[in-house]
Design a protein around this motif. Structure first.
Motif, PDB file in Angstrom:
ATOM      1  N   CYS A 255       0.181   9.833 -17.722  1.00 53.09           N
ATOM      2  CA  CYS A 255       0.785   8.524 -17.959  1.00 53.09           C
ATOM      3  C   CYS A 255      -0.237   7.428 -17.755  1.00 53.09           C
ATOM      4  O   CYS A 255      -1.300   7.634 -17.193  1.00 53.09           O
ATOM      5  N   LYS A 256       0.116   6.267 -18.230  1.00 52.84           N
ATOM      6  CA  LYS A 256      -0.670   5.055 -18.049  1.00 52.84           C
ATOM      7  C   LYS A 256       0.208   4.082 -17.269  1.00 52.84           C
ATOM      8  O   LYS A 256       1.380   3.905 -17.594  1.00 52.84           O
ATOM      9  N   ILE A 257      -0.346   3.459 -16.247  1.00 54.40           N
ATOM     10  CA  ILE A 257       0.410   2.526 -15.420  1.00 54.40           C
ATOM     11  C   ILE A 257      -0.092   1.116 -15.705  1.00 54.40           C
ATOM     12  O   ILE A 257      -1.285   0.832 -15.582  1.00 54.40           O
ATOM     13  N   ASN A 258       0.825   0.243 -16.118  1.00 54.17           N
ATOM     14  CA  ASN A 258       0.508  -1.163 -16.355  1.00 54.17           C
ATOM     15  C   ASN A 258       1.056  -1.987 -15.201  1.00 54.17           C
ATOM     16  O   ASN A 258       2.239  -1.908 -14.888  1.00 54.17           O
ATOM     17  N   LEU A 259       0.198  -2.769 -14.583  1.00 53.75           N
ATOM     18  CA  LEU A 259       0.628  -3.690 -13.536  1.00 53.75           C
ATOM     19  C   LEU A 259       0.692  -5.084 -14.139  1.00 53.75           C
ATOM     20  O   LEU A 259      -0.299  -5.603 -14.637  1.00 53.75           O
ATOM     21  N   ILE A 260       1.880  -5.662 -14.112  1.00 52.80           N
ATOM     22  CA  ILE A 260       2.091  -6.985 -14.690  1.00 52.80           C
ATOM     23  C   ILE A 260       2.751  -7.852 -13.627  1.00 52.80           C
ATOM     24  O   ILE A 260       3.772  -7.477 -13.057  1.00 52.80           O
TER      25      ILE A 260
ATOM     26  N   GLU B  64      -5.729  -4.762  -5.011  1.00 54.36           N
ATOM     27  CA  GLU B  64      -5.709  -3.710  -3.977  1.00 54.36           C
ATOM     28  C   GLU B  64      -4.851  -2.527  -4.434  1.00 54.36           C
ATOM     29  O   GLU B  64      -5.249  -1.370  -4.316  1.00 54.36           O
ATOM     30  N   PHE B  65      -3.673  -2.821  -4.979  1.00 58.80           N
ATOM     31  CA  PHE B  65      -2.744  -1.798  -5.471  1.00 58.80           C
ATOM     32  C   PHE B  65      -3.409  -0.991  -6.590  1.00 58.80           C
ATOM     33  O   PHE B  65      -3.402   0.235  -6.584  1.00 58.80           O
TER      34      PHE B  65
ATOM     35  N   ALA C 209      13.494   8.499  -3.992  1.00 59.35           N
ATOM     36  CA  ALA C 209      12.052   8.364  -4.194  1.00 59.35           C
ATOM     37  C   ALA C 209      11.505   7.087  -3.582  1.00 59.35           C
ATOM     38  O   ALA C 209      10.379   7.049  -3.120  1.00 59.35           O
ATOM     39  N   VAL C 210      12.296   6.031  -3.584  1.00 56.41           N
ATOM     40  CA  VAL C 210      11.814   4.739  -3.073  1.00 56.41           C
ATOM     41  C   VAL C 210      12.374   4.404  -1.697  1.00 56.41           C
ATOM     42  O   VAL C 210      12.162   3.316  -1.188  1.00 56.41           O
ATOM     43  N   ASN C 211      13.095   5.334  -1.104  1.00 59.52           N
ATOM     44  CA  ASN C 211      13.639   5.160   0.257  1.00 59.52           C
ATOM     45  C   ASN C 211      14.489   3.913   0.400  1.00 59.52           C
ATOM     46  O   ASN C 211      14.324   3.132   1.323  1.00 59.52           O
TER      47      ASN C 211
ATOM     48  N   VAL D 289       0.845  -1.195   0.000  1.00 61.92           N
ATOM     49  CA  VAL D 289       0.000   0.000   0.000  1.00 61.92           C
ATOM     50  C   VAL D 289       0.883   1.248   0.000  1.00 61.92           C
ATOM     51  O   VAL D 289       0.616   2.208  -0.720  1.00 61.92           O
ATOM     52  N   ASP D 290       1.951   1.221   0.791  1.00 62.73           N
ATOM     53  CA  ASP D 290       2.880   2.365   0.811  1.00 62.73           C
ATOM     54  C   ASP D 290       3.493   2.603  -0.566  1.00 62.73           C
ATOM     55  O   ASP D 290       3.676   3.749  -0.973  1.00 62.73           O
ATOM     56  N   ASP D 291       3.833   1.516  -1.269  1.00 60.99           N
ATOM     57  CA  ASP D 291       4.375   1.651  -2.627  1.00 60.99           C
ATOM     58  C   ASP D 291       3.368   2.335  -3.543  1.00 60.99           C
ATOM     59  O   ASP D 291       3.735   3.158  -4.380  1.00 60.99           O
ATOM     60  N   ALA D 292       2.098   1.994  -3.389  1.00 59.90           N
ATOM     61  CA  ALA D 292       1.055   2.602  -4.223  1.00 59.90           C
ATOM     62  C   ALA D 292       1.014   4.108  -4.001  1.00 59.90           C
ATOM     63  O   ALA D 292       0.971   4.896  -4.966  1.00 59.90           O
ATOM     64  N   TYR D 293       1.058   4.520  -2.757  1.00 59.29           N
ATOM     65  CA  TYR D 293       1.005   5.962  -2.469  1.00 59.29           C
ATOM     66  C   TYR D 293       2.277   6.685  -2.926  1.00 59.29           C
ATOM     67  O   TYR D 293       2.218   7.821  -3.387  1.00 59.29           O
ATOM     68  N   ARG D 294       3.427   6.015  -2.826  1.00 58.65           N
ATOM     69  CA  ARG D 294       4.665   6.622  -3.350  1.00 58.65           C
ATOM     70  C   ARG D 294       4.580   6.784  -4.865  1.00 58.65           C
ATOM     71  O   ARG D 294       5.014   7.791  -5.417  1.00 58.65           O
ATOM     72  N   LEU D 295       4.014   5.780  -5.543  1.00 56.79           N
ATOM     73  CA  LEU D 295       3.864   5.868  -6.998  1.00 56.79           C
ATOM     74  C   LEU D 295       2.921   7.009  -7.369  1.00 56.79           C
ATOM     75  O   LEU D 295       3.185   7.769  -8.299  1.00 56.79           O
ATOM     76  N   ILE D 296       1.842   7.151  -6.628  1.00 59.75           N
ATOM     77  CA  ILE D 296       0.903   8.252  -6.871  1.00 59.75           C
ATOM     78  C   ILE D 296       1.636   9.587  -6.755  1.00 59.75           C
ATOM     79  O   ILE D 296       1.492  10.459  -7.618  1.00 59.75           O
ATOM     80  N   ASP D 297       2.447   9.751  -5.713  1.00 59.24           N
ATOM     81  CA  ASP D 297       3.218  10.988  -5.543  1.00 59.24           C
ATOM     82  C   ASP D 297       4.197  11.215  -6.686  1.00 59.24           C
ATOM     83  O   ASP D 297       4.377  12.332  -7.161  1.00 59.24           O
ATOM     84  N   LEU D 298       4.840  10.124  -7.161  1.00 57.85           N
ATOM     85  CA  LEU D 298       5.828  10.242  -8.233  1.00 57.85           C
ATOM     86  C   LEU D 298       5.215  10.683  -9.563  1.00 57.85           C
ATOM     87  O   LEU D 298       5.832  11.427 -10.320  1.00 57.85           O
ATOM     88  N   VAL D 299       4.002  10.224  -9.859  1.00 58.63           N
ATOM     89  CA  VAL D 299       3.412  10.518 -11.163  1.00 58.63           C
ATOM     90  C   VAL D 299       2.414  11.682 -11.130  1.00 58.63           C
ATOM     91  O   VAL D 299       1.829  12.013 -12.153  1.00 58.63           O
ATOM     92  N   GLN D 300       2.229  12.272  -9.951  1.00 59.96           N
ATOM     93  CA  GLN D 300       1.298  13.400  -9.821  1.00 59.96           C
ATOM     94  C   GLN D 300       1.617  14.462 -10.872  1.00 59.96           C
ATOM     95  O   GLN D 300       2.733  14.925 -10.986  1.00 59.96           O
ATOM     96  N   GLY D 301       0.622  14.788 -11.679  1.00 64.61           N
ATOM     97  CA  GLY D 301       0.789  15.824 -12.700  1.00 64.61           C
ATOM     98  C   GLY D 301       1.442  15.344 -13.987  1.00 64.61           C
ATOM     99  O   GLY D 301       1.633  16.127 -14.906  1.00 64.61           O
ATOM    100  N   ILE D 302       1.806  14.078 -14.060  1.00 67.25           N
ATOM    101  CA  ILE D 302       2.425  13.529 -15.267  1.00 67.25           C
ATOM    102  C   ILE D 302       1.377  12.692 -15.999  1.00 67.25           C
ATOM    103  O   ILE D 302       0.882  11.709 -15.440  1.00 67.25           O
TER     104      ILE D 302
END
Length: 95
Positions: free
Chosen positions: A18-23, A43-44, A92-94, A3-16
């Motif tokens: 893009c399309k996110i593919n989960l594979i 969930e992600f 960005a990913v700590n 879940v934390d990764d999801a929120y970090r990704l949201i912060d990273l792409v904010q305003g960009i």
């Protein structure tokens, strides 16, 4: 994938735009990585979608024959290198 990764990704792409593919990861010998469960991927995806990200779940094909993306070749013939986080992404990913 957390879940934390999801929120970090949201912060990273904010305003960009893009399309996110989960594979799901395709496991193979020599790799320490394991696939994420479908439930965790959903969930992600839902967290990203709620944040108005354009996100798709894609399903791999060919895994049953060791022919999925990243698996082609003779299994075990060449040791698979571990993926390292690029320096520019470490903050960005700590890591």
């Amino acid at each position: 994938m957390s879940v934390d990764d999801a929120y970090r990704l949201i912060d990273l792409v904010q305003g960009i735009p893009c399309k996110i593919n989960l594979i799901q990861f395709n496991p193979h010998c020599g790799s320490l990585f394991r696939p994420t469960s479908t439930e965790k991927m959903i969930e992600f995806r839902n967290i990203l979608a709620e944040a108005k990200c354009l996100v798709f779940m894609r399903y791999s094909k060919g895994d049953d024959q060791m022919a999925a993306c990243g698996q082609l070749g003779k299994p075990g013939a060449i040791p698979t290198p571990l993926i390292r986080v690029p320096e520019q992404f470490k903050l960005a990913v700590n890591v």
